[in-house]
Scaffold this motif. Structure first.
Motif, PDB file in Angstrom:
ATOM      1  N   MET A   1       0.826  -1.203   0.000  1.00  0.00           N
ATOM      2  CA  MET A   1       0.000   0.000   0.000  1.00  0.00           C
ATOM      3  C   MET A   1       0.861   1.254   0.000  1.00  0.00           C
ATOM      4  O   MET A   1       0.567   2.243  -0.676  1.00  0.00           O
ATOM      5  N   ASN A   2       1.979   1.217   0.753  1.00  0.00           N
ATOM      6  CA  ASN A   2       2.888   2.355   0.799  1.00  0.00           C
ATOM      7  C   ASN A   2       3.483   2.623  -0.573  1.00  0.00           C
ATOM      8  O   ASN A   2       3.608   3.771  -1.005  1.00  0.00           O
ATOM      9  N   ASN A   3       3.874   1.539  -1.296  1.00  0.00           N
ATOM     10  CA  ASN A   3       4.431   1.706  -2.639  1.00  0.00           C
ATOM     11  C   ASN A   3       3.411   2.293  -3.592  1.00  0.00           C
ATOM     12  O   ASN A   3       3.744   3.137  -4.440  1.00  0.00           O
ATOM     13  N   ARG A   4       2.149   1.838  -3.481  1.00  0.00           N
ATOM     14  CA  ARG A   4       1.100   2.358  -4.361  1.00  0.00           C
ATOM     15  C   ARG A   4       0.860   3.837  -4.090  1.00  0.00           C
ATOM     16  O   ARG A   4       0.682   4.644  -5.000  1.00  0.00           O
ATOM     17  N   MET A   5       0.847   4.195  -2.807  1.00  0.00           N
ATOM     18  CA  MET A   5       0.643   5.595  -2.437  1.00  0.00           C
ATOM     19  C   MET A   5       1.794   6.454  -2.948  1.00  0.00           C
ATOM     20  O   MET A   5       1.595   7.546  -3.494  1.00  0.00           O
ATOM     21  N   ASN A   6       3.024   5.960  -2.797  1.00  0.00           N
ATOM     22  CA  ASN A   6       4.199   6.693  -3.264  1.00  0.00           C
ATOM     23  C   ASN A   6       4.169   6.873  -4.778  1.00  0.00           C
ATOM     24  O   ASN A   6       4.497   7.943  -5.304  1.00  0.00           O
ATOM     25  N   GLU A   7       3.764   5.821  -5.504  1.00  0.00           N
ATOM     26  CA  GLU A   7       3.686   5.891  -6.959  1.00  0.00           C
ATOM     27  C   GLU A   7       2.664   6.935  -7.401  1.00  0.00           C
ATOM     28  O   GLU A   7       2.912   7.723  -8.314  1.00  0.00           O
ATOM     29  N   ARG A   8       1.515   6.958  -6.758  1.00  0.00           N
ATOM     30  CA  ARG A   8       0.468   7.919  -7.135  1.00  0.00           C
ATOM     31  C   ARG A   8       0.914   9.350  -6.865  1.00  0.00           C
ATOM     32  O   ARG A   8       0.846  10.217  -7.727  1.00  0.00           O
ATOM     33  N   PHE A   9       1.362   9.631  -5.638  1.00  0.00           N
ATOM     34  CA  PHE A   9       1.670  10.998  -5.258  1.00  0.00           C
ATOM     35  C   PHE A   9       2.947  11.520  -5.908  1.00  0.00           C
ATOM     36  O   PHE A   9       3.105  12.723  -6.086  1.00  0.00           O
ATOM     37  N   SER A  10       3.846  10.610  -6.283  1.00  0.00           N
ATOM     38  CA  SER A  10       5.133  11.037  -6.825  1.00  0.00           C
ATOM     39  C   SER A  10       5.169  11.083  -8.347  1.00  0.00           C
ATOM     40  O   SER A  10       5.926  11.870  -8.922  1.00  0.00           O
ATOM     41  N   ASN A  11       4.368  10.232  -9.027  1.00  0.00           N
ATOM     42  CA  ASN A  11       4.536  10.085 -10.471  1.00  0.00           C
ATOM     43  C   ASN A  11       3.271  10.274 -11.309  1.00  0.00           C
ATOM     44  O   ASN A  11       3.360  10.557 -12.501  1.00  0.00           O
ATOM     45  N   GLU A  12       2.103  10.091 -10.732  1.00  0.00           N
ATOM     46  CA  GLU A  12       0.878  10.179 -11.527  1.00  0.00           C
ATOM     47  C   GLU A  12       0.656  11.597 -12.038  1.00  0.00           C
ATOM     48  O   GLU A  12       1.063  12.582 -11.403  1.00  0.00           O
ATOM     49  N   SER A  13       0.045  11.716 -13.212  1.00  0.00           N
ATOM     50  CA  SER A  13      -0.270  13.019 -13.783  1.00  0.00           C
ATOM     51  C   SER A  13      -1.002  13.891 -12.757  1.00  0.00           C
ATOM     52  O   SER A  13      -1.986  13.464 -12.165  1.00  0.00           O
ATOM     53  N   ILE A  14      -0.492  15.111 -12.567  1.00  0.00           N
ATOM     54  CA  ILE A  14      -1.041  15.966 -11.518  1.00  0.00           C
ATOM     55  C   ILE A  14      -2.507  16.331 -11.762  1.00  0.00           C
ATOM     56  O   ILE A  14      -3.323  16.226 -10.844  1.00  0.00           O
ATOM     57  N   PRO A  15      -2.895  16.759 -12.976  1.00  0.00           N
ATOM     58  CA  PRO A  15      -4.329  17.046 -13.185  1.00  0.00           C
ATOM     59  C   PRO A  15      -5.213  15.842 -12.889  1.00  0.00           C
ATOM     60  O   PRO A  15      -6.263  15.974 -12.255  1.00  0.00           O
ATOM     61  N   LYS A  16      -4.783  14.660 -13.332  1.00  0.00           N
ATOM     62  CA  LYS A  16      -5.562  13.448 -13.094  1.00  0.00           C
ATOM     63  C   LYS A  16      -5.631  13.125 -11.604  1.00  0.00           C
ATOM     64  O   LYS A  16      -6.700  12.812 -11.062  1.00  0.00           O
ATOM     65  N   LEU A  17      -4.480  13.210 -10.930  1.00  0.00           N
ATOM     66  CA  LEU A  17      -4.432  12.918  -9.497  1.00  0.00           C
ATOM     67  C   LEU A  17      -5.250  13.943  -8.708  1.00  0.00           C
ATOM     68  O   LEU A  17      -5.994  13.590  -7.781  1.00  0.00           O
ATOM     69  N   LEU A  18      -5.117  15.206  -9.094  1.00  0.00           N
ATOM     70  CA  LEU A  18      -5.825  16.276  -8.398  1.00  0.00           C
ATOM     71  C   LEU A  18      -7.337  16.103  -8.520  1.00  0.00           C
ATOM     72  O   LEU A  18      -8.078  16.228  -7.540  1.00  0.00           O
ATOM     73  N   LEU A  19      -7.786  15.787  -9.718  1.00  0.00           N
ATOM     74  CA  LEU A  19      -9.225  15.574  -9.921  1.00  0.00           C
ATOM     75  C   LEU A  19      -9.726  14.334  -9.182  1.00  0.00           C
ATOM     76  O   LEU A  19     -10.834  14.327  -8.642  1.00  0.00           O
ATOM     77  N   SER A  20      -8.891  13.283  -9.158  1.00  0.00           N
ATOM     78  CA  SER A  20      -9.316  12.050  -8.483  1.00  0.00           C
ATOM     79  C   SER A  20      -9.458  12.252  -6.987  1.00  0.00           C
ATOM     80  O   SER A  20     -10.286  11.600  -6.330  1.00  0.00           O
ATOM     81  N   LEU A  21      -8.654  13.167  -6.416  1.00  0.00           N
ATOM     82  CA  LEU A  21      -8.733  13.436  -4.980  1.00  0.00           C
ATOM     83  C   LEU A  21      -9.735  14.548  -4.659  1.00  0.00           C
ATOM     84  O   LEU A  21     -10.442  14.488  -3.650  1.00  0.00           O
ATOM     85  N   ALA A  22      -9.764  15.561  -5.536  1.00  0.00           N
ATOM     86  CA  ALA A  22     -10.585  16.736  -5.241  1.00  0.00           C
ATOM     87  C   ALA A  22     -12.058  16.514  -5.557  1.00  0.00           C
ATOM     88  O   ALA A  22     -12.927  17.005  -4.827  1.00  0.00           O
ATOM     89  N   THR A  23     -12.346  15.786  -6.632  1.00  0.00           N
ATOM     90  CA  THR A  23     -13.755  15.603  -7.015  1.00  0.00           C
ATOM     91  C   THR A  23     -14.561  14.912  -5.921  1.00  0.00           C
ATOM     92  O   THR A  23     -15.649  15.385  -5.551  1.00  0.00           O
ATOM     93  N   PRO A  24     -14.081  13.814  -5.355  1.00  0.00           N
ATOM     94  CA  PRO A  24     -14.832  13.228  -4.226  1.00  0.00           C
ATOM     95  C   PRO A  24     -14.899  14.162  -3.022  1.00  0.00           C
ATOM     96  O   PRO A  24     -15.902  14.171  -2.297  1.00  0.00           O
ATOM     97  N   ALA A  25     -13.829  14.952  -2.806  1.00  0.00           N
ATOM     98  CA  ALA A  25     -13.841  15.887  -1.679  1.00  0.00           C
ATOM     99  C   ALA A  25     -14.913  16.958  -1.881  1.00  0.00           C
ATOM    100  O   ALA A  25     -15.622  17.338  -0.953  1.00  0.00           O
ATOM    101  N   ILE A  26     -15.037  17.453  -3.124  1.00  0.00           N
ATOM    102  CA  ILE A  26     -16.062  18.446  -3.430  1.00  0.00           C
ATOM    103  C   ILE A  26     -17.447  17.842  -3.227  1.00  0.00           C
ATOM    104  O   ILE A  26     -18.322  18.442  -2.590  1.00  0.00           O
ATOM    105  N   ALA A  27     -17.632  16.646  -3.786  1.00  0.00           N
ATOM    106  CA  ALA A  27     -18.924  15.981  -3.646  1.00  0.00           C
ATOM    107  C   ALA A  27     -19.254  15.744  -2.176  1.00  0.00           C
ATOM    108  O   ALA A  27     -20.395  15.946  -1.731  1.00  0.00           O
TER     109      ALA A  27
END
Length: 450
Positions: free
Chosen positions: A1-27
């Motif tokens: 789980m730590n590796n998956r979290m590190n991969e997402r926060f360190s390498n995933e496209s920022i717009p995609k990552l931002l929307l994936s985290l922010a959209t549920p937060a907005i909802a």
């Protein structure tokens, strides 16, 4: 789980990552707003007493905001620190923060419930309740206070779910309660003919379900951060760091409640119950309009905090850029609705034509400053994500305590009608605070990200 979290926060496209985290937060935050909005929607349509009951809830509203502010103090103080510790690879330290926050929320809920129950009636009168609206406010608040512990646990600990990147799970936390509240409200208010008491009972049942959901998740194997009994103790250094960082969102929310109280008392004196009902509607809409902005910025916090802790400053800068652009655009869109189509959101709360007409006129003044409010909210959340407690506290204090509250008392001396003078204070403080925030950000960010 730590590796998956590190991969997402360190390498995933920022717009995609931002929307994936922010959209549920907005909802999640929009759905959470339904607790107040749904209550007011149904109560405002109660036969004969709907307008007075709605005004009574307007007096209770700042008290519920003040209670929620203590959840923000702990949750928004501890969760960003946990994100930074995870970025540093210090999982045990992050779990210690979680345990300390849980205990702090329990203690705060006991203190708040006791104080408000003892002085309930006196506080409501002080906050603007008239003899006609006091019975409705008293009935609602007396029941709502029983669920204080559930409110603090669900709102405060849910931030630790979002801090791990489980934005959808954090959204479900809110959905569980909000959907249940929407179902129970008409059942209790109209079906069982319980009125405002039914609305309060529906709210505390719903908040309790949300709290149970949060605790179940944070003690399960799905959560990277576990709520463990061994970490439930208070250490002065940890408490200080949590409170220092959480003080800014606490001040923002606490002063929202304080401002609502000042608006209520000032407008009650200058205009009467109809004006108190109007400011209650506008405050609910301001909360509803602000939530997508602050939620998007909060969705960016784990990305900023994690990469700041890991020293990946290029991703920090990129995340900040996307966050500010989105919040500025969304703020401008919501401003246009408030200025050009105010009748649409107002009719959600009432059918009283006098209240509708008054609120439409005042709303075009009250919401003038929201065209740049999104920028301020975005930058303030960025400071929190970077651990800059002093700056974020200053911004929160500057807008409400230094600008808005004095203006509410000063402007009626020079502007007539006095009711309009009270409302004008809001856009003036919005413009001044947003400009000040931009200046501070330009001065601080280069030093932080060298």
């Amino acid at each position: 789980m730590n590796n998956r979290m590190n991969e997402r926060f360190s390498n995933e496209s920022i717009p995609k990552l931002l929307l994936s985290l922010a959209t549920p937060a907005i909802a999640a935050q929009l759905i959470n707003a339904l607790y107040n909005i749904v209550d007011r929607m149904f109560i405002g349509r109660m036969p004969e007493t709907g307008t007075l009951a709605l005004t009574g809830l307007g007096v209770v509203f700042p008290i519920t905001m003040i209670i929620s502010a203590f959840a923000a103090l702990v949750g928004y103080g501890g969760a960003p620190l946990a994100s930074i510790r995870l970025g540093e690879g210090k999982r045990e330290k992050a779990e210690e923060l979680l345990g300390s926050c849980f205990l702090m929320l329990l203690l705060l809920s006991i203190i708040l419930t006791t104080i408000f129950l003892i002085f309930k009636s006196q506080i409501l009168v002080l906050f603007g309740a008239s003899p006609d609206t006091l019975p409705f406010a008293n009935s609602y608040l007396g029941i709502y206070l029983i669920g204080t512990i559930s409110v603090l646990i669900s709102l405060g600990l849910n931030q630790f779910i979002a801090a791990q990147g489980f934005a959808k799970t954090a959204m479900i936390t809110v959905c569980v309660g909000a959907v249940l509240n929407t179902i129970l409200d008409p059942l209790f208010i109209f079906g069982m003919n319980m009125g405002v008491k039914g609305a309060a009972i529906a709210t505390i049942i719903s908040q309790t379900m949300s709290a149970v959901w949060v605790i179940c998740f944070l003690t399960s194997k799905r959560s990277y951060l576990r709520l463990r009994f061994k970490n439930m103790f208070l250490r002065p250094k940890v408490i200080t760091s949590i409170l220092a960082l959480g003080l800014s969102p606490f001040i923002m929310q606490f002063t929202e409640g304080l401002i609502q109280i000042i608006f209520n008392t000032s407008l009650s004196r200058f205009g009467g119950d109809l004006y108190v009902g109007s400011i209650g509607i506008m405050s609910s809409l301001m909360q509803l309009f602000s939530l997508p902005l602050s939620s998007f910025a909060q969705g960016a916090q784990p990305i900023i905090g994690y990469n700041y802790g890991a020293g990946n400053f290029s991703r920090v800068k990129a995340t900040i850029k996307y966050c500010v652009i989105f919040c500025a655009s969304l703020g401008l869109f919501m401003w246009s609705i408030a200025i050009f189509l105010p009748q649409l959101p107002i009719r959600i709360f009432t059918n009283d034509i006098n209240l509708i007409n008054l609120t439409m006129r005042l709303m075009r003044i009250f919401f003038l400053g929201t065209c740049i409010y999104g920028i301020q909210l975005a930058l303030q959340q960025v400071f929190i994500a970077l651990g800059q407690a002093k700056v974020s506290i200053f911004i929160a204090v500057f807008r409400k305590l230094i600008l808005l509250i004095p203006l509410v008392f000063i402007l009626p001396t020079f502007i007539s009608p006095k009711t309009d003078a009270v409302i004008i204070a809001e856009p003036i403080s919005d413009f001044c605070a947003a400009l000040t925030c931009c200046v501070l950000f330009s001065l601080k960010i280069k030093k932080l990200l060298k």
